[in-house]
Design an enzyme around this catalytic site. Structure first.
Site, PDB file in Angstrom:
ATOM      1  CE1 TYR A 101      -3.026   4.138  -0.648  1.00  0.00           C
ATOM      2  CE2 TYR A 101      -0.722   3.791  -0.350  1.00  0.00           C
ATOM      3  CZ  TYR A 101      -1.813   3.825  -1.416  1.00  0.00           C
ATOM      4  OH  TYR A 101      -1.228   4.296  -2.402  1.00  0.00           O
ATOM      5  CD  GLU A 189      -4.548   3.691  -3.812  1.00  0.00           C
ATOM      6  OE1 GLU A 189      -3.531   4.642  -4.206  1.00  0.00           O
ATOM      7  OE2 GLU A 189      -5.721   3.838  -4.014  1.00  0.00           O
TER       8      GLU A 189
END
Ligand code: GDP
Ligand code: MN
Length: 377
Positions: A101, A189
Site C-alpha cells: 500500500y 493512493e
C-alpha cells in the site's frame, strides 16, 4: 471530487509512474475487442467511486476475449455500494509477487500532506493501521521543501529488502507526490503497489480525490467530473449554486447560512429525527434558487417532511416565500412542509404563506419539533 481509477491512472502516467495500459468499455463487445488487442489475459474492472470493488465482484480476471466479454456483461449494470457500474476498465493482467500500500493525503491534524506505506497491501489500510499499527510507516511532508529523495527512500525501505525494488519505489513515491500536488489532490493512493516476478514495481490500482477548491484553476481536472457517478441531487445543487450534501435521514432541511444549517441539523437530531441533507441556499436567494432547493430535497424518496429555517438578512423572507409557492406550482410535493421565516420582510412573507394556506412558526424549536413529528407520523 473523486476520480475514476482510469482517470487517476492517467494522472499517474503523466507523472511517470509505471502503470499498465488500459481502455474503457461501455459494452461487453467493446470489452471483448479490447481484450483481443491485449492478447486475452486481462482484468475487467468496474469504474465506480467506491473502494472494495474486488470483494463486491467488480474486478474479474479473464483468460481470453470471450471470457472478458462475459465478465463485462456481469459487471456492467452491477450495483456497488449503491452506485451502478456504467463502464469498465480493461487492462492486461499483471503477474503479482507482492502487494503493498502506498498513499498520500492531506492530514488535517498536521496540516500537511502525509505519506502512508504498508507492506500489507491490497486490503483495507484503515483496518491495518488500527489492528496492526507496526505494519504502517508514515511521513509528514514539509510543504515548503516538498518530498526529499532520502525521505522517499526511508518510506520505500519499509516495504522491501531488495535495494533494486527500494530504488524503483522511492522514485514512484516522488512521482506520486508530484501527481498529488500537480492536480490539487487531497488524496492519491496506490493499493496495491505490486512487484512482479521480473522485479518491477507497478501501480495496478489508482485512487484520487481532488480538492473542490482547486478546481477553478484546473479546468482540465474539473472536466474529469463524472456527474453520472454522483447522487443526482448533488449535481442539480451544484448547478443551481447551492451547497448541498445528501444524508440518510428523513427530515429535508432548507436553510440559509452554513452555521444556521448546522444548528438546524443539530436540533433535528436533538428532537429525535435525522436530517436528510445539509442545504445552504446562500445569502442572496432569489425565488428560483429556493424553487431548485425544494425540488432537490423533494426528489429524495427518504424525505418525509421538509423544514424551512430562514433568517432574513440579505436574504428577503418574501423571496423565499415566493420561491416556495413557485416550486409548488411546478412540482408536486408529497412531504408536508413546515416553515420558519424571520427577519427582513418577514410580515410580507407571512402574508404570502398564509394566503397559500401555510402556517408559519416563530421559534426554531417549534418548527423543528413539528418537522420531526411529521416525519415520524
Ligand atoms: P479494489 O478492490 O477496488 O481495490 O480493486 P483493485 O484494483 O485493487 O483489485 C483488487 C485485487 O484484484 C488486487 O488486490 C489484486 O489482488 C487483484 N488484481 C487486480 N488487478 C490484477 C492483475 O492485473 N493481476 C492479478 N493477478 N491480480 C489483479
Ligand atoms: Mn485497490
Amino acid at each position: 471530487m473523486d476520480l475514476h481509477e482510469y482517470q487517476a491512472k492517467e494522472c499517474f502516467r503523466t507523472a511517470g509512474i509505471p502503470v499498465p495500459p488500459g481502455k474503457i468499455a461501455r459494452t461487453p463487445e467493446q470489452a471483448e475487442a479490447i481484450a483481443m488487442e491485449y492478447g486475452g489475459n486481462v482484468v475487467v474492472k468496474a469504474q465506480v467511486h467506491s473502494g472494495g470493488r474486488g470483494k463486491a465482484g467488480g474486478v474479474k480476471l479473464a483468460v481470453d476475449p470471450a471470457d472478458a466479454r462475459k465478465h463485462a456483461q456481469n459487471i456492467l449494470g452491477l450495483e456497488i455500494k449503491g452506485l451502478t457500474v456504467e463502464k469498465v476498465l480493461v487492462t492486461p493482467t499483471e503477474e503479482i509477487d507482492t502487494e503493498a500500500y502506498l498513499g498520500v493525503l492531506i492530514d488535517r491534524s498536521s496540516q500537511a500532506p502525509i505519506f502512508i506505506v504498508s507492506a500489507a497491501g491490497g486490503i483495507d489500510i484503515e483496518e491495518v493501521a488500527e489492528t496492526r499499527p507496526d505494519e504502517v510507516r508514515r511521513f509528514v511532508v514539509d510543504p515548503r521543501h516538498g518530498l526529499l529523495p532520502h525521505q522517499a527512500f526511508w518510506l520505500a525501505d519499509f516495504l522491501y529488502d531488495d535495494p533494486e525494488l527500494i530504488k524503483q519505489t522511492a522514485k514512484i513515491i516522488g512521482q506520486l507526490y508530484e501527481a498529488f500536488t500537480n492536480t490539487g489532490a487531497s488524496m492519491a493512493e496506490i493499493n496495491p503497489l505490486i512487484t512482479t516476478p521480473e522485479g518491477k514495481v507497478k501501480a495496478i490500482d489508482a485512487k484520487m480525490s481532488i480538492d473542490e477548491n482547486e478546481l477553478f484553476r484546473r479546468p482540465d481536472i474539473a472536466s474529469l467530473r463524472d456527474t453520472s457517478a454522483e447522487p443526482k441531487a448533488e449535481t442539480l445543487a451544484r448547478e443551481a449554486g447551492l451547497s448541498f450534501v445528501k444524508l440518510d435521514g428523513e427530515v429535508g432541511c432548507c436553510v440559509n447560512g452554513a452555521g444556521l444549517a448546522m444548528a438546524t441539523m443539530d436540533l433535528v437530531k436533538y428532537y429525535g429525527g435525522e436530517p436528510a441533507n445539509f442545504l445552504d441556499i446562500g445569502g442572496s436567494s432569489n425565488p428560483d434558487k429556493v424553487a431548485s432547493a425544494l425540488q432537490i430535497i423533494a426528489s429524495d424518496p427518504n424525505v418525509k417532511s421538509i423544514l424551512f429555517n430562514i433568517f432574513g438578512g440579505i436574504t428577503r423572507c418574501d423571496d423565499v416565500a415566493n420561491g416556495i409557492i413557485e416550486a409548488l406550482s411546478r412540482i408536486e410535493i408529497r412531504a408536508p412542509i413546515v416553515i420558519r421565516l424571520t427577519g427582513t420582510n418577514e410580515e410580507l412573507a407571512l402574508e404570502i404563506l398564509q394566503n397559500a394556506g401555510f402556517s408559519a412558526y416563530a421559534s426554531m424549536d417549534d418548527v423543528v419539533e413539528e418537522a420531526v413529528r411529521l416525519a415520524r407520523a
